[in-house]
Motif scaffolding. Structure first.
Motif, PDB file in Angstrom:
ATOM      1  N   GLU A   1       3.421   1.498  -2.003  1.00 10.00           N
ATOM      2  CA  GLU A   1       3.782   1.644  -3.404  1.00 10.00           C
ATOM      3  C   GLU A   1       2.637   2.203  -4.230  1.00 10.00           C
ATOM      4  OE1 GLU A   1       5.009  -2.252  -4.463  1.00 10.00           O
ATOM      5  OE2 GLU A   1       6.845  -2.185  -3.263  1.00 10.00           O
ATOM      6  N   TYR A   2       1.386   1.957  -3.774  1.00 11.77           N
ATOM      7  CA  TYR A   2       0.226   2.449  -4.515  1.00 11.77           C
ATOM      8  C   TYR A   2      -0.439   3.559  -3.726  1.00 11.77           C
ATOM      9  CZ  TYR A   2      -4.518   2.877  -6.227  1.00 11.77           C
ATOM     10  OH  TYR A   2      -5.694   3.395  -6.686  1.00 11.77           O
TER      11      TYR A   2
ATOM     12  N   ARG B   1       0.820  -1.209   0.000  1.00 10.83           N
ATOM     13  CA  ARG B   1       0.000   0.000   0.000  1.00 10.83           C
ATOM     14  C   ARG B   1       0.860   1.268   0.000  1.00 10.83           C
ATOM     15  NH1 ARG B   1      -2.645  -3.552  -1.431  1.00 10.83           N
ATOM     16  NH2 ARG B   1      -4.654  -4.233  -0.589  1.00 10.83           N
TER      17      ARG B   1
ATOM     18  N   SER C   1      -9.116   3.912  -4.045  1.00  8.40           N
ATOM     19  CA  SER C   1      -9.249   2.455  -4.166  1.00  8.40           C
ATOM     20  C   SER C   1     -10.541   2.051  -4.866  1.00  8.40           C
ATOM     21  CB  SER C   1      -9.207   1.822  -2.779  1.00  8.40           C
ATOM     22  OG  SER C   1     -10.273   2.305  -1.976  1.00  8.40           O
TER      23      SER C   1
ATOM     24  N   ASP D   1      -2.120  -7.577  -5.059  1.00  6.75           N
ATOM     25  CA  ASP D   1      -0.706  -7.312  -4.795  1.00  6.75           C
ATOM     26  C   ASP D   1      -0.218  -7.792  -3.435  1.00  6.75           C
ATOM     27  OD1 ASP D   1      -2.418  -5.444  -3.641  1.00  6.75           O
ATOM     28  OD2 ASP D   1      -0.862  -3.915  -3.513  1.00  6.75           O
TER      29      ASP D   1
END
Length: 344
Positions: free
Chosen positions: A23-24, A21, A28, A35
């Motif tokens: 990285e992103y 989370r 949502s 992932d």
């Protein structure tokens, strides 16, 4: 002061763990998350929580007037304090300074992290001995802990003393403000821009009535926050805690009403305690508790326990001989306490 010079070399060289989370970032909605090896069946907590607790920080920023970039959240204030130790103190080499009587976890965490503790007892008015503190500090003194309003004494420290310590101590000054919401003093978090070495900790456990969810707050410069983020566990604040915190922070007016009710009860309790024959002194309080000196603290503590009332016996704390600490309860609880004290 160069904060980089205070950070442990291993921490500076550390490559932090990057969670899925982290990285992103983004909404949502309508996203397919494959992932993080989660169970895909929705139940409200099947997904990992936001590792940066963005909604909670947004609400805190609005209430406290502190930018989100200057906020770190932890699993209780104890985790926040532990992160500070691990970021700045080299085991078996560095030391920290505490001002007893004060919160006991400073010493516990020092022992866990193999850090020497230098103590300078507060004066007879429970104020810091500034000259002694600065004299006892050396090149390995990395942290100075100031609890204001102080636990267990309840009083706030003089602003001029704190300011001098922050300016002249050659390390990180941690001001523990767990009880600041009960005080009319301005939080030192408002001075973060003035001092690069200042950390202020607060909590939702006291005024916000959220002791059960364990959420601690750290306010500091972006530089210090980035260091602490580097070493914190990726999902240190769970989803249920974040949800409960959001609900409570969104009803801040209710919290303020409860605080005012507690302060009113504190004044009433102080008045009633002054009428108890074996109470010889009641110390000024800026917190949601009162420290009182009695004839025999252990005897009175045991008498209350037998009557089903639990308080804190602080007689073994420096400067607190024969002192009891009374948390402010509901009007009904406070009446039971006073009636019982009169009966024994």
């Amino acid at each position: 002061m160069n904060i980089q010079d205070l950070i442990r070399p291993t921490v500076k060289a550390l490559k932090p763990y990057s969670s899925a989370r982290d990285e992103y970032q983004g909404s949502s909605n309508d996203m397919v998350f494959l992932d993080a090896n989660e169970n895909p069946f929705e139940n409200g907590v099947n997904r990992y929580p936001d590792p940066q607790q963005r909604t909670v920080k947004y609400l805190l920023s609005e209430i406290k007037g502190i930018p989100q970039e200057n906020i770190l959240l932890g699993n209780g204030s104890d985790e926040v304090l532990d992160l500070i130790y691990r970021a700045f103190c080299e085991p078996n080499q560095d030391n920290i300074i505490t001002l007893p009587p004060t919160y006991g976890m400073y010493n516990v965490l020092a022992n866990i992290n193999a850090i020497e503790v230098k103590s300078v007892q507060l004066d007879e008015n429970f104020q810091p001995k500034v000259e002694t503190i600065l004299d006892i500090a050396n090149s390995n003194s990395k942290l100075l802990f100031i609890c204001s309003p102080n636990n267990p004494t309840g009083n706030s420290f003089e602003s001029k003393s704190i300011e001098r310590l922050v300016k002249e101590f050659n390390g990180i000054v941690v001001i523990d403000e767990a009880y600041i919401d009960f005080s009319n003093k301005i939080s030192w978090a408002s001075r973060l821009g003035d001092f690069s070495n200042l950390i202020v900790t607060q909590t939702l456990s006291k005024a916000y009535g959220m002791a059960g969810i364990r959420l601690g707050i750290c306010f500091a410069s972006e530089e210090i926050i980035s260091v602490l983020n580097r070493i914190k566990p990726p999902y240190n604040v769970n989803e249920l805690t974040q949800q409960k915190a959001i609900v409570q922070l969104e009803q801040n007016e209710l919290t303020q009403k409860q605080v005012q009710a507690i302060l009113s009860e504190r004044d009433a309790l102080i008045h009633k305690l002054s009428e108890i024959s074996f109470v010889s002194n009641i110390y000024p309080s800026d917190a949601n508790f009162v420290l009182a000196k009695v004839d025999d603290a252990t005897k009175r503590y045991n008498q209350l326990i037998k009557k089903g009332i639990v308080i804190r016996n602080r007689t073994n704390q420096p400067g607190c001989e024969n002192c009891l600490r009374f948390t402010i309860g509901t009007p009904e609880e406070n009446k039971i306490l006073i009636d019982t004290l009169k009966s024994i």
